[in-house]
Design an enzyme around this catalytic site. Sequence first.
Site, mmCIF file in Angstrom:
data_model
loop_
_atom_site.group_PDB
_atom_site.id
_atom_site.type_symbol
_atom_site.label_atom_id
_atom_site.label_comp_id
_atom_site.label_asym_id
_atom_site.label_seq_id
_atom_site.Cartn_x
_atom_site.Cartn_y
_atom_site.Cartn_z
ATOM 1 N N CYS A 1 40.473 2.308 -11.484
ATOM 2 C CA CYS A 1 40.177 2.983 -12.756
ATOM 3 C C CYS A 1 40.066 4.487 -12.555
ATOM 4 O O CYS A 1 40.475 5.268 -13.393
ATOM 5 C CB CYS A 1 38.875 2.433 -13.328
ATOM 6 N N GLU B 1 47.553 4.332 -19.275
ATOM 7 C CA GLU B 1 46.975 4.069 -17.951
ATOM 8 C C GLU B 1 47.967 3.177 -17.194
ATOM 9 O O GLU B 1 48.111 1.990 -17.525
ATOM 10 C CB GLU B 1 45.636 3.350 -18.120
ATOM 11 N N LYS C 1 30.988 -13.733 -14.525
ATOM 12 C CA LYS C 1 32.344 -14.300 -14.592
ATOM 13 C C LYS C 1 33.340 -13.308 -13.998
ATOM 14 O O LYS C 1 33.598 -12.251 -14.570
ATOM 15 C CB LYS C 1 32.742 -14.573 -16.047
ATOM 16 N N PRO C 2 33.932 -13.663 -12.833
ATOM 17 C CA PRO C 2 34.957 -12.782 -12.263
ATOM 18 C C PRO C 2 36.309 -12.977 -12.954
ATOM 19 O O PRO C 2 36.483 -13.908 -13.741
ATOM 20 C CB PRO C 2 35.051 -13.242 -10.805
ATOM 21 N N GLU D 1 32.222 -0.303 -18.688
ATOM 22 C CA GLU D 1 32.989 0.589 -17.794
ATOM 23 C C GLU D 1 34.458 0.263 -18.026
ATOM 24 O O GLU D 1 34.922 -0.809 -17.636
ATOM 25 C CB GLU D 1 32.623 0.323 -16.333
ATOM 26 N N LEU D 2 35.190 1.190 -18.650
ATOM 27 C CA LEU D 2 36.510 0.828 -19.171
ATOM 28 C C LEU D 2 37.650 1.619 -18.537
ATOM 29 O O LEU D 2 37.491 2.230 -17.496
ATOM 30 C CB LEU D 2 36.476 0.987 -20.691
ATOM 31 N N GLY E 1 36.285 -3.483 -17.333
ATOM 32 C CA GLY E 1 37.630 -3.981 -17.614
ATOM 33 C C GLY E 1 38.342 -3.054 -18.573
ATOM 34 O O GLY E 1 37.998 -1.864 -18.679
ATOM 35 N N ASN F 1 40.494 -5.588 -9.935
ATOM 36 C CA ASN F 1 40.943 -4.568 -8.989
ATOM 37 C C ASN F 1 39.940 -4.293 -7.871
ATOM 38 O O ASN F 1 40.339 -4.081 -6.734
ATOM 39 C CB ASN F 1 41.341 -3.281 -9.727
HETATM 40 P P1 NAD Z 1 40.597 -7.029 -18.475
HETATM 41 O O1 NAD Z 1 39.892 -6.297 -19.573
HETATM 42 O O2 NAD Z 1 41.865 -7.697 -18.782
HETATM 43 O O3 NAD Z 1 39.641 -8.176 -17.870
HETATM 44 C C1 NAD Z 1 38.332 -7.894 -17.409
HETATM 45 C C2 NAD Z 1 37.498 -9.160 -17.475
HETATM 46 O O4 NAD Z 1 37.308 -9.536 -18.847
HETATM 47 C C3 NAD Z 1 38.135 -10.386 -16.798
HETATM 48 O O5 NAD Z 1 37.129 -11.116 -16.128
HETATM 49 C C4 NAD Z 1 38.690 -11.173 -17.977
HETATM 50 O O6 NAD Z 1 38.844 -12.549 -17.701
HETATM 51 C C5 NAD Z 1 37.607 -10.923 -19.033
HETATM 52 N N1 NAD Z 1 38.009 -11.120 -20.429
HETATM 53 C C6 NAD Z 1 39.271 -11.110 -20.946
HETATM 54 N N2 NAD Z 1 39.213 -11.296 -22.292
HETATM 55 C C7 NAD Z 1 37.888 -11.436 -22.614
HETATM 56 C C8 NAD Z 1 37.179 -11.635 -23.839
HETATM 57 N N3 NAD Z 1 37.810 -11.733 -25.005
HETATM 58 N N4 NAD Z 1 35.839 -11.710 -23.797
HETATM 59 C C9 NAD Z 1 35.165 -11.574 -22.633
HETATM 60 N N5 NAD Z 1 35.781 -11.396 -21.436
HETATM 61 C C10 NAD Z 1 37.126 -11.310 -21.429
HETATM 62 O O7 NAD Z 1 40.746 -5.973 -17.288
HETATM 63 P P2 NAD Z 1 41.511 -6.173 -15.900
HETATM 64 O O8 NAD Z 1 42.980 -6.222 -16.159
HETATM 65 O O9 NAD Z 1 40.873 -7.268 -15.123
HETATM 66 O O10 NAD Z 1 41.133 -4.791 -15.154
HETATM 67 C C11 NAD Z 1 41.849 -3.606 -15.331
HETATM 68 C C12 NAD Z 1 41.154 -2.676 -16.300
HETATM 69 O O11 NAD Z 1 39.806 -2.469 -15.899
HETATM 70 C C13 NAD Z 1 41.791 -1.296 -16.326
HETATM 71 O O12 NAD Z 1 41.865 -0.839 -17.641
HETATM 72 C C14 NAD Z 1 40.809 -0.443 -15.527
HETATM 73 O O13 NAD Z 1 40.838 0.927 -15.819
HETATM 74 C C15 NAD Z 1 39.518 -1.072 -15.900
HETATM 75 N N6 NAD Z 1 38.496 -0.757 -14.899
HETATM 76 C C16 NAD Z 1 37.497 0.121 -15.224
HETATM 77 C C17 NAD Z 1 36.544 0.480 -14.266
HETATM 78 C C18 NAD Z 1 35.428 1.461 -14.569
HETATM 79 O O14 NAD Z 1 34.508 1.563 -13.774
HETATM 80 N N7 NAD Z 1 35.467 2.180 -15.673
HETATM 81 C C19 NAD Z 1 36.629 -0.067 -12.985
HETATM 82 C C20 NAD Z 1 37.676 -0.952 -12.702
HETATM 83 C C21 NAD Z 1 38.600 -1.295 -13.667
#
Ligand code: NAD
Length: 492
Positions: free
Chosen positions: A284, A386, A175-176, A248-249, A226, A152
């Site tokens: 988020c 969410e 890793k993005p 940061e979740l 994430g 995002n």
């Molecule tokens: P996601 O958890 O699906 O993915 C995040 C990252 O993790 C990606 O790079 C993904 O490829 C990687 N990933 C996936 N499975 C993995 C595993 N098993 N091991 C290691 N890495 C893995 O999240 P998303 O859909 O990309 O982003 C949306 C989420 O992120 C929402 O819940 C949002 O609230 C949260 N978010 C939190 C903040 C914050 O600052 N708290 C900021 C932005 C987004």
Amino acid sequence: MTTEPIVIKAIINGEKIETARTLPRENPTHPDTIVGYAPVNTKEETQRAIDAAYEAFKTWKWSDVDDRIARMERAIQKIKDSTDEIAEFLSREHGKALYDAKGEIAVSIMWMEFACNHVKNVVTPEVKEHENGKTIITFDPIGVVSAITPWNYPISLSTIKIAPALLTGNTMVLKPSPFAPLAVSKVCEIVADEFPPGVLNLVHGEADVGVELTSNEKIAKIAFTGGTKTAKSIIKAASETIKKMTLELGGNDAAIVLEDFDVNDEKALRRMVISNFLTAGQICMIAKRVYVHRSIYEQFVEKYIEAANKWIRVGDPFNPEVTVGPVNNKNQVKYVKSLVEDAKNKGCKVIPLGQIVNPELMDNGYFLQPTLVLGADYHDPIVVEEQFGPTVPIMPFDDEEQVIALHNESIYGLTSSVWGEEEHAVNVARRIEAGTTMINTAAIQGLDVRFPFGGVKQSGVGREYGEDGIKSYTETHVINIPKNLELPYIPE
Ligand code: NAD
């Protein structure tokens, strides 16, 4: 700018690596066009990147902080010089409006500059002379950091990790997300080129890459942004080797509108609407549920709809009139639609918001008309989940105790906002469980990179931003030089 698809490479030990497989990234505005291709690294390539970072750390950890700052400042200048090009890539691969993409880069630069200006405050050793002798406290780098980031805000949520990690003497493998891998890779390339080989490595890929980055014994710290569900897998993967973690979740941020909020304050209503729909609601720290005191509820809803219809203009991210672009990916469209559908089935009123500026794009692109949901029960999925998309429920509440309880019963606690007379709002804010609470504003409008940011409860562990965010990339090392070496209570 070129609209030809670009091909991104991984960076391992300073070399740009081609991979056997690549992953196309579609344009959410025109899903039948490809913006570029990201590499799909293998587990072995990821291990090579980790090994490179591990070897580089052996010398980088002793590097001079002034040298690190000078390198980072050169990278910042190059990012500034390329802002237009990077922002255009970001808009095309992500779907966020161009002004929003430029804003993301501006916040990233602001933070990187803060980190450069403050790293010395954090890493300068403290020397304390006291009655028992002398103590030296040093703030040492931790080792190889694996940074895993979401789609995002791909650039700001990567630079939030890269700058403090490298400036404090760590090395990194980043890793993005495959849903927005291109623009952030350009930024990583600029930074990596300014640092010795192996200090910043970049890999892309799927779950096996993520698992390697969170379980490999050479990784000392994980910096993850994430979803909460993904974080739970990461914690398990990291448990064997007890890694340091900043997580940061997800969040389900609430906006609480008190009875003394002025419903005729057009600027405040605009800030509220922005805090619900910026980046098509995919932030988020955006308000995802709004509670309004019953005494002003009807008027508030009327004024909110007026403000939303004025401010929300949905369409092509490159159209300067547009404030809200498409949603980033198909899964997210499906998920948000299912929550709205569920609310409708439960009898809620779903009100479309905003103007559709480019109707010709709506059917093919990943567009969702923003919506307001009225009449939801406090525990409906549209309220407790969410949504991460352009929809928001607004509900009335009767008294402060009730609304604070509703706020605090969430498993999340990232940010929140309270709207009303300042002293009253602060009083309510102090009883709220969240990492940040903003008064009379919300989301990015109230973000200040000088102060720590992070979540309580299942919204996270640790803090980014501020000097705390820099310090989280250091280990405290205490060197004690006692005056009295013999302890009186130990028998001769
Ligand atoms: P996601 O958890 O699906 O993915 C995040 C990252 O993790 C990606 O790079 C993904 O490829 C990687 N990933 C996936 N499975 C993995 C595993 N098993 N091991 C290691 N890495 C893995 O999240 P998303 O859909 O990309 O982003 C949306 C989420 O992120 C929402 O819940 C949002 O609230 C949260 N978010 C939190 C903040 C914050 O600052 N708290 C900021 C932005 C987004």
